[in-house]
Design an enzyme around this catalytic site. Structure first.
Site, short mmCIF file in Angstrom:
data_model
loop_
_atom_site.label_atom_id
_atom_site.label_comp_id
_atom_site.label_asym_id
_atom_site.label_seq_id
_atom_site.Cartn_x
_atom_site.Cartn_y
_atom_site.Cartn_z
N HIS A 222 42.57 -2.20 10.51
CA HIS A 222 43.80 -1.54 10.02
C HIS A 222 44.74 -2.65 9.53
CE1 HIS A 222 46.81 1.47 9.61
NE2 HIS A 222 47.05 1.80 10.87
N LYS A 255 31.36 -7.47 7.18
CA LYS A 255 32.54 -6.77 6.66
C LYS A 255 33.45 -7.81 6.00
CE LYS A 255 32.89 -2.30 7.39
NZ LYS A 255 33.34 -1.46 8.49
N ILE A 256 33.86 -7.55 4.78
CA ILE A 256 34.78 -8.46 4.10
C ILE A 256 36.19 -7.87 4.25
CG2 ILE A 256 35.27 -9.70 1.94
CD1 ILE A 256 32.40 -10.15 2.62
N GLY A 258 40.02 -6.80 3.99
CA GLY A 258 40.88 -6.54 2.83
C GLY A 258 40.17 -5.71 1.77
N PHE A 259 38.96 -5.22 2.09
CA PHE A 259 38.22 -4.37 1.14
C PHE A 259 37.85 -3.06 1.80
CE2 PHE A 259 37.84 -8.48 -0.69
CZ PHE A 259 37.79 -8.25 -2.07
N HIS A 261 38.31 1.38 2.11
CA HIS A 261 39.35 2.25 2.66
C HIS A 261 38.72 3.58 3.05
CE1 HIS A 261 43.07 4.56 3.05
NE2 HIS A 261 43.60 3.38 3.30
N ARG A 270 48.16 0.83 -4.02
CA ARG A 270 49.11 -0.21 -3.60
C ARG A 270 48.59 -1.59 -3.99
NH1 ARG A 270 48.75 1.58 2.50
NH2 ARG A 270 46.59 1.30 1.86
N ASP A 312 45.91 -4.86 1.71
CA ASP A 312 45.98 -6.07 2.54
C ASP A 312 45.43 -7.30 1.84
OD1 ASP A 312 47.23 -5.07 4.82
OD2 ASP A 312 45.37 -4.20 5.56
N ARG A 337 56.33 -0.43 8.36
CA ARG A 337 55.71 0.83 8.79
C ARG A 337 56.50 1.54 9.89
NH1 ARG A 337 50.50 2.85 7.94
NH2 ARG A 337 50.84 2.08 5.81
N ARG A 356 45.26 17.13 21.70
CA ARG A 356 44.26 16.95 22.75
C ARG A 356 42.96 17.57 22.24
NH1 ARG A 356 39.89 17.23 25.82
NH2 ARG A 356 40.24 16.96 28.05
N1 ACO Z 1 33.09 -5.12 3.52
C1 ACO Z 1 31.76 -4.87 3.36
N2 ACO Z 1 31.27 -3.62 3.33
C2 ACO Z 1 32.14 -2.61 3.46
C3 ACO Z 1 33.51 -2.81 3.63
C4 ACO Z 1 33.98 -4.13 3.65
N3 ACO Z 1 35.27 -4.39 3.80
N4 ACO Z 1 34.14 -1.63 3.74
C5 ACO Z 1 33.18 -0.70 3.64
N5 ACO Z 1 31.98 -1.30 3.48
C6 ACO Z 1 30.69 -0.63 3.35
C7 ACO Z 1 30.12 -0.35 4.73
O1 ACO Z 1 29.34 -1.42 5.21
C8 ACO Z 1 29.31 0.88 4.45
O2 ACO Z 1 28.11 0.50 3.79
P1 ACO Z 1 26.71 1.17 4.13
O3 ACO Z 1 26.89 2.62 3.75
O4 ACO Z 1 25.75 0.42 3.29
O5 ACO Z 1 26.53 1.00 5.61
C9 ACO Z 1 30.13 1.65 3.44
O6 ACO Z 1 30.90 0.66 2.76
C10 ACO Z 1 31.07 2.65 4.09
O7 ACO Z 1 31.90 1.93 5.01
P2 ACO Z 1 32.49 2.51 6.35
O8 ACO Z 1 32.82 1.37 7.25
O9 ACO Z 1 31.64 3.61 6.89
O10 ACO Z 1 33.80 3.17 5.82
P3 ACO Z 1 35.01 3.58 6.71
O11 ACO Z 1 35.67 4.70 6.00
O12 ACO Z 1 34.66 3.79 8.13
O13 ACO Z 1 35.83 2.22 6.65
C11 ACO Z 1 37.41 0.61 6.64
C12 ACO Z 1 37.06 2.03 6.18
C13 ACO Z 1 37.41 0.55 8.16
C14 ACO Z 1 38.80 0.29 6.12
C15 ACO Z 1 36.36 -0.38 6.07
O14 ACO Z 1 36.35 -0.33 4.68
C16 ACO Z 1 36.61 -1.79 6.57
O15 ACO Z 1 36.19 -2.15 7.67
N6 ACO Z 1 37.31 -2.63 5.75
C17 ACO Z 1 37.66 -3.98 6.17
C18 ACO Z 1 38.94 -3.94 6.99
C19 ACO Z 1 40.15 -3.66 6.16
O16 ACO Z 1 40.35 -4.23 5.10
N7 ACO Z 1 41.02 -2.79 6.69
C20 ACO Z 1 42.28 -2.45 6.05
C21 ACO Z 1 42.30 -1.01 5.71
S1 ACO Z 1 43.74 -0.60 4.73
C22 ACO Z 1 45.04 -0.66 5.82
O17 ACO Z 1 44.94 -0.51 7.00
C23 ACO Z 1 46.33 -0.99 5.19
#
Ligand code: ACO
Length: 375
Positions: A222, A255-256, A258-259, A261, A270, A312, A337, A356
């Site tokens: 987040h 997981k990278i 900042g990528f 959503h 944004r 982010d 926020r 709940r």
């Molecule tokens: N890097 C690499 N792969 C990614 C990323 C990422 N940042 N985000 C999504 N993916 C891929 C997943 O590996 C998955 O691939 P797969 O289907 O081959 O397994 C697919 O995209 C779907 O990803 P999920 O994690 O299931 O998507 P979810 O909706 O649960 O995740 C989240 C959203 C948690 C934000 C995710 O994109 C993530 O972890 N991002 C990195 C953390 C981040 O930047 N958070 C900030 C969010 S914005 C905010 O809070 C202001």
């Protein structure tokens, strides 16, 4: 809960409507706070106007805005025991942990008497004013410097930068901080707003709900992603170096930060709004190589995964170019926020029902208890 045909379960509540709100709408094609698009707000409104909009349901007139700004200014100074607490927290403690404690401590010196809608709005203003002072005070103390008192006449963004650095910011730095505060202010049923609403739904107090939001925002999935993204960018000295790493990380299914959503699949509005300013700051700072690193990771993510950056990603680098230490990036997200959280807390209270949900049980079937001697 027994499994039935009606049972509705989605891991992470993905796509589930968990409540109603009139605070904001988050859609693929638009993001709007109380009906005003983020494009319009970020182009025309100050963060103070946006904060007013979230707390009072509509944009202020000039005299309402003046009154609101005066009220924020009246709450900027921290109670003495809160400053003592900031001094007592070890410097190696994470900035979000510091804020969680400091906001909780602030609640013990609540100057607002009684409970109700108007008191919650006043408390929101109290916390909104205090959080930047907490972050700046902590920065100063960490650098062995005395805290700087607020200076009348500065904008909310300018005030923080003045209190952090001891001198007035450039117009560009003030503009970019103001913009990021606007972009971060509110985002519907995100994890931290939901946590604040869950807490509120039990009829707990305003400060507990804000602290629930802070603890939830901290995580790198987040709000913590702005710090994690910048830590990643700062590891590389050139675009090609970053690109080689990104190929490797993607191949290893890392997981990278900042990528991606949960809601936006065609890109985060944004991030698109902020990115030109991040580039402008990089140019002003004379650090084009960091922008090259930023672009290399972004392009590789797009070419290989078709995943866009979220807000982010450009925000971490923007704050870095403004000489802000990485440890304050997520706390600055809180500074913004708190307005969205407060709006959700007020909305939740106005039509409360305990949040709940149920769970799907996946543990062992009912089994006989065995005395210790027989296990
Ligand atoms: N890097 C690499 N792969 C990614 C990323 C990422 N940042 N985000 C999504 N993916 C891929 C997943 O590996 C998955 O691939 P797969 O289907 O081959 O397994 C697919 O995209 C779907 O990803 P999920 O994690 O299931 O998507 P979810 O909706 O649960 O995740 C989240 C959203 C948690 C934000 C995710 O994109 C993530 O972890 N991002 C990195 C953390 C981040 O930047 N958070 C900030 C969010 S914005 C905010 O809070 C202001």
């Amino acid at each position: 809960m027994s499994s039935t045909a009606e049972e509705l379960y989605r891991p992470g509540l993905e796509g589930i409507i968990a409540g109603e709100t009139s605070v904001s709408t988050v859609e693929q094609d638009d993001l709007a706070y109380r009906g005003y698009t983020i494009e319009d707000l970020s182009k025309h409104a100050s963060f103070e106007e946006v904060a007013y909009l979230l707390l009072y349901d509509d944009l202020p007139t000039q005299s309402q805005l003046d009154g609101f700004v005066a009220q924020i200014n009246a709450h900027r100074e921290l109670p003495g025991p809160v400053v003592d607490t900031l001094r007592a927290i070890p410097q190696n403690v994470n900035g979000m942990d510091m804020l969680r404690t400091a906001v909780s401590m602030l609640g013990h010196f609540d100057p607002i008497a009684g409970e109700g809608h108007d008191q919650d709005v006043e408390r929101a203003i109290h916390v909104l004013a205090a959080v930047p002072t907490m972050i700046a005070t902590r920065l100063r103390l960490g650098a062995g410097q005395d805290p700087v008192s607020p200076k009348p006449g500065l904008s909310h963004a300018g005030q923080f930068l003045y209190q952090a650095f001891g001198s007035e910011p450039t117009a560009l730095h003030e503009k970019v901080l103001d913009l990021t505060l606007t972009l971060y202010a509110e985002h519907e049923y995100n994890a931290s707003a939901f946590a604040a609403r869950v807490c509120t739904s039990t009829l707990s107090d305003f400060y507990s709900a804000i602290v629930s939001g802070i603890g939830t925002l901290k995580g790198p999935l987040h709000g913590g992603a702005n710090e994690a993204a910048m830590e990643m960018i700062s590891r590389f000295g050139s675009g090609p170096e970053a690109e080689a790493w990104a190929h490797h990380a993607i191949a290893n299914k890392e997981k990278i930060m900042g990528f991606g959503h949960r809601v936006y699949k065609n890109g985060d509005h944004r991030a698109r709004i902020l990115e030109p300013y991040t580039r402008q700051l990089g140019e002003a700072k004379g650090e084009q190589f960091r922008v090259d690193v930023y672009d290399a990771i972004k392009d590789t993510m797009w070419n290989e995964k078709k995943i866009y950056p979220n807000v982010d990603y450009p925000c971490g680098l923007a704050y870095f170019f403004m000489d802000l230490p990485i440890d304050v990036y997520t706390p600055l997200f809180v500074a913004s926020r708190v307005t969205g959280w407060a709006a959700h807390i007020i909305e939740q209270r106005s039509n409360n029902r305990l949040i709940r949900p149920r769970s799907r049980y996946v543990g062992p079937a009912i089994r006989p208890y065995k005395p210790v001697s027989e296990r």
